[in-house]
Design an enzyme around this catalytic site. Structure first.
Site, PDB file in Angstrom:
ATOM      1  N   ASP A  51      82.773  59.225  47.869  1.00  0.00           N
ATOM      2  CA  ASP A  51      81.558  59.105  47.074  1.00  0.00           C
ATOM      3  C   ASP A  51      80.898  60.471  46.861  1.00  0.00           C
ATOM      4  OD1 ASP A  51      81.868  56.353  47.054  1.00  0.00           O
ATOM      5  OD2 ASP A  51      80.561  56.040  48.783  1.00  0.00           O
ATOM      6  N   TYR A 108      87.702  58.178  59.437  1.00  0.00           N
ATOM      7  CA  TYR A 108      86.450  58.777  58.989  1.00  0.00           C
ATOM      8  C   TYR A 108      85.573  59.072  60.201  1.00  0.00           C
ATOM      9  CZ  TYR A 108      87.228  57.496  54.058  1.00  0.00           C
ATOM     10  OH  TYR A 108      87.710  57.388  52.777  1.00  0.00           O
TER      11      TYR A 108
END
Length: 270
Positions: A51, A108
């Site tokens: 993003d 992540y």
């Protein structure tokens, strides 16, 4: 020849990985630089779509290229790219493996600091003065490996063929002072904004605005709430991508955000 490019980037100045009209993306900057160096239009395929303002300490893309023997591509690309995008390795591969479709695991890390620090603001999420129950957050994170349908942790679940994700690891770390938090998660795949939604709900568990039971009900019932709030983007890093044929260590272990060493972080105990 197909090449895999091992890269990292600081995403603050970009509207995400994916090239779209009217925005500045990581993909567009890389394609433009590659095309300029090789004097031909180049299209690339990334291992995912981060993003806006999200970072990657490890990221891969592939491209089919003809590289002249007299061109030092690694040097030329790094010289032509902005300082917030780095190419670590360029790896020729046999056949036609795909950077996104052939990845078997992604990891992540999400970083939080609870005090104002000018050197962390663009690479870690500030939740000023938060008094967090880290043990309770740890218990919530441990639930993530026990369920596999993350429909309630996605902004647009209906666009996916399936919302099943196999989370293999979900850990919570803190520094000695307890004013920085690191959440690590590994899975075979992730949904749109899934990690930031998980992180927001972990923070709600930590500050007492959501019970552990309520958190687990999202995993059990799989019903998305009417309002979904992801955690801030700047704390999130794609930190590891694994392929059956490729598993490289990341190159940013000693950055300010990740800590001076792995020993800086201590796993939160129940």
């Amino acid at each position: 020849m197909r090449y895999f490019f091992h890269i990292g980037y600081h995403g603050q100045a970009y509207s995400g990985w994916q090239k779209l009209p009217g925005i500045i993306s990581i993909q567009e900057v890389l394609e433009t630089t590659l095309s300029r160096v090789l004097k031909a239009p180049i299209a690339i395929n990334g291992c995912g779509r981060t993003d806006a303002q999200v970072h990657a300490s490890q990221f891969f893309f592939h491209a089919d290229l003809t590289v002249p023997e007299d061109v030092d591509l690694l040097f030329r690309l790094n010289k032509g790219l902005p300082s917030d995008i780095a190419i670590f390795d360029i790896l020729p591969v046999e056949g036609t493996p795909h950077a996104r479709l052939d990845a078997v695991q992604r990891s992540y890390d999400y970083f939080i600091h609870t005090y104002k620090d000018p050197f962390l603001h663009s690479g870690s999420a500030l939740y000023l003065g938060k008094m967090l129950d880290l043990s309770l957050m740890k218990r919530a994170a441990a639930l993530l490996t026990q369920y596999n349908d993350y429909r309630a942790f996605c902004v647009s679940p209906d666009k996916y063929r399936t919302t099943i994700c196999t989370v293999s690891r979900a850990q919570l770390f803190t520094n000695e002072a307890g004013d920085r938090v690191r959440f690590h998660i590994s899975a075979n795949r992730f949904l749109g904004k899934m990690i930031r939604i998980i992180m927001h709900r972990l923070l709600q568990v930590g500050d007492g605005s959501m019970s552990l039971h309520e958190f687990e009900q999202y995993l059990i019932n799989r019903v998305p709430p009417k309002t979904i709030r992801p955690a801030y983007p700047q704390g999130l890093y794609l930190s590891r991508v694994v392929y059956p044929f490729l598993d490289l260590p990341r190159r940013t272990e000693f950055s300010t955000v990740f800590g001076p060493s792995e020993s800086y972080w201590r796993e939160v105990l129940l």
